[in-house]
Design an enzyme around this catalytic site. Structure first.
Site, mmCIF file in Angstrom:
data_model
loop_
_atom_site.group_PDB
_atom_site.id
_atom_site.type_symbol
_atom_site.label_atom_id
_atom_site.label_comp_id
_atom_site.label_asym_id
_atom_site.label_seq_id
_atom_site.Cartn_x
_atom_site.Cartn_y
_atom_site.Cartn_z
ATOM 1 N N GLY A 1 0.796 -1.227 0.000
ATOM 2 C CA GLY A 1 0.000 0.000 0.000
ATOM 3 C C GLY A 1 0.826 1.274 0.000
ATOM 4 O O GLY A 1 1.802 1.408 -0.749
ATOM 5 N N ASP B 1 6.551 -6.881 14.205
ATOM 6 C CA ASP B 1 5.204 -6.411 14.506
ATOM 7 C C ASP B 1 5.376 -5.195 15.417
ATOM 8 O O ASP B 1 5.936 -5.318 16.511
ATOM 9 C CB ASP B 1 4.400 -7.519 15.206
ATOM 10 N N TYR C 1 -10.202 4.253 15.349
ATOM 11 C CA TYR C 1 -9.265 4.742 14.326
ATOM 12 C C TYR C 1 -9.094 6.257 14.448
ATOM 13 O O TYR C 1 -7.979 6.771 14.415
ATOM 14 C CB TYR C 1 -9.801 4.343 12.942
HETATM 15 P P1 NAD Z 1 -2.339 -1.563 3.787
HETATM 16 O O1 NAD Z 1 -3.213 -2.471 4.567
HETATM 17 O O2 NAD Z 1 -2.446 -1.541 2.286
HETATM 18 O O3 NAD Z 1 -0.803 -1.833 4.170
HETATM 19 C C1 NAD Z 1 -0.416 -1.818 5.522
HETATM 20 C C2 NAD Z 1 0.947 -2.486 5.680
HETATM 21 O O4 NAD Z 1 1.275 -2.428 7.081
HETATM 22 C C3 NAD Z 1 0.950 -3.960 5.295
HETATM 23 O O5 NAD Z 1 2.154 -4.281 4.627
HETATM 24 C C4 NAD Z 1 0.867 -4.685 6.648
HETATM 25 O O6 NAD Z 1 1.475 -5.965 6.639
HETATM 26 C C5 NAD Z 1 1.621 -3.718 7.546
HETATM 27 N N1 NAD Z 1 1.249 -3.836 8.953
HETATM 28 C C6 NAD Z 1 -0.006 -3.827 9.480
HETATM 29 N N2 NAD Z 1 0.046 -3.999 10.804
HETATM 30 C C7 NAD Z 1 1.358 -4.113 11.140
HETATM 31 C C8 NAD Z 1 2.053 -4.317 12.364
HETATM 32 N N3 NAD Z 1 1.381 -4.464 13.523
HETATM 33 N N4 NAD Z 1 3.405 -4.361 12.341
HETATM 34 C C9 NAD Z 1 4.085 -4.241 11.184
HETATM 35 N N5 NAD Z 1 3.475 -4.068 9.986
HETATM 36 C C10 NAD Z 1 2.134 -4.003 9.958
HETATM 37 O O7 NAD Z 1 -2.623 -0.102 4.390
HETATM 38 P P2 NAD Z 1 -2.448 1.349 3.714
HETATM 39 O O8 NAD Z 1 -3.734 1.774 3.123
HETATM 40 O O9 NAD Z 1 -1.230 1.386 2.870
HETATM 41 O O10 NAD Z 1 -2.238 2.230 5.029
HETATM 42 C C11 NAD Z 1 -0.952 2.639 5.452
HETATM 43 C C12 NAD Z 1 -1.102 3.761 6.468
HETATM 44 O O11 NAD Z 1 -1.794 4.860 5.869
HETATM 45 C C13 NAD Z 1 -1.905 3.381 7.711
HETATM 46 O O12 NAD Z 1 -1.330 3.996 8.845
HETATM 47 C C14 NAD Z 1 -3.275 3.965 7.422
HETATM 48 O O13 NAD Z 1 -3.993 4.239 8.602
HETATM 49 C C15 NAD Z 1 -2.890 5.226 6.681
HETATM 50 N N6 NAD Z 1 -3.941 5.797 5.853
HETATM 51 C C16 NAD Z 1 -4.474 5.089 4.810
HETATM 52 C C17 NAD Z 1 -5.465 5.675 4.038
HETATM 53 C C18 NAD Z 1 -6.084 4.970 2.869
HETATM 54 O O14 NAD Z 1 -7.070 5.484 2.349
HETATM 55 N N7 NAD Z 1 -5.546 3.851 2.418
HETATM 56 C C19 NAD Z 1 -5.919 6.969 4.335
HETATM 57 C C20 NAD Z 1 -5.362 7.646 5.406
HETATM 58 C C21 NAD Z 1 -4.368 7.051 6.149
#
Ligand code: NAD
Length: 245
Positions: free
Chosen positions: A17, A58, A152
């Site tokens: 992501g 983690d 969240y």
């Molecule tokens: P995603 O689920 O696509 O990827 C998240 C990654 O984090 C994965 O590789 C997962 O394995 C890893 N991960 C999760 N929990 C973990 C842990 N406990 N320890 C180590 N690694 C861990 O998520 P994303 O959409 O890329 O989100 C990334 C960040 O961006 C997050 O903090 C999310 O809250 C934030 N965010 C996302 C969005 C959105 O619309 N996608 C919007 C605002 C903020």
């Protein structure tokens, strides 16, 4: 000033992501990237492609974070850049939310940011240099109807003030900022627990009329991580296509 050659960058949740896009953009700018993720296989394959390193962790495990940081520093010195990106989403109305889920969201999204900030940050502060970028969310500032996600929202609001607190504590040594993305096209929004009707709310609520691409978030992170932002600390940079405007 935007060049990151010879910089060591640690990216949590860096294998998928937004985190994967951050790992890619920092590597393109010249940094050596340490992909930290609980998904070891994904971290290893991305690290291999970027000629960086994989670090399975983690972020909810504070002791493991300290040990991983000490090990990395012993081998490569203190990191120049730390991006706290690992995060999860769970949506549930507050009167019904399972307490284990509530705690898990706070544990990953808020405590996890603190664990790795402290574990890697102590070496960065000791070295007297570096930049931390926390990935928050517009959900740390406003609620997004109709999604019930109090845990969240609370975690991300916590990240915003944790960012400012560390920026002040570490001022003159390590800069600490956050990026607050709007809705971004990743597994978390596209496949995860998001209901299809919420997409319409996001798109109609966003003046630019589309979700962000992960790379558009990563480019803002690269700016804050670079010397181009040498006088920027304690801010939350919103990157949301106008959603909160
Ligand atoms: P995603 O689920 O696509 O990827 C998240 C990654 O984090 C994965 O590789 C997962 O394995 C890893 N991960 C999760 N929990 C973990 C842990 N406990 N320890 C180590 N690694 C861990 O998520 P994303 O959409 O890329 O989100 C990334 C960040 O961006 C997050 O903090 C999310 O809250 C934030 N965010 C996302 C969005 C959105 O619309 N996608 C919007 C605002 C903020």
């Amino acid at each position: 000033e935007y060049d990151l050659t010879r910089r060591l960058a640690v990216v949590t949740g860096g294998a998928a992501g937004i985190g994967r896009a951050i790992s890619e953009v920092l590597a393109e700018a010249g940094a050596t990237v340490v992909v930290v993720d609980r998904d070891e296989a994904a971290a290893m394959s991305l690290a291999e492609r970027l000629e960086g390193q994989a670090l399975p962790l983690d972020v909810t495990d504070a002791e493991a974070a300290e040990a991983a940081a000490a090990d990395l520093v012993a081998r490569h010195g203190a990191p120049d850049i730390l991006v706290n990106n690992a995060g999860i989403v769970m949506n549930a109305p507050s009167l019904e939310v399972d307490l284990a889920d509530w705690r898990r969201v706070l544990d990953v999204n808020l405590h996890g940011v603190f664990h790795t900030s402290r574990a890697f940050g102590r070496h960065m502060v000791a070295a007297g240099k570096g930049a931390v970028v926390n990935i928050s969310s517009i959900c740390g500032e406003v609620t997004v109807h109709p999604q019930p996600q109090a845990a969240y929202n609370a975690a991300k609001a916590g990240v915003n003030l944790l960012t400012k607190s560390l920026a002040v504590e570490w001022a003159g040594k390590v800069r600490v900022n956050a990026v607050a993305p709007g809705y971004t096209a990743t597994e978390l929004t596209l496949l995860g627990r998001s209901k299809p009707e919420w997409f319409n709310t996001w798109i109609t609520g966003t003046p630019m009329g589309r979700l962000a691409e992960p790379r558009e978030i990563a480019l803002a992170v690269a700016f804050l991580a670079s010397d181009a932002a040498s006088y920027v600390t304690g801010i939350v940079l919103t990157v949301d296509g106008g959603y909160t405007a």
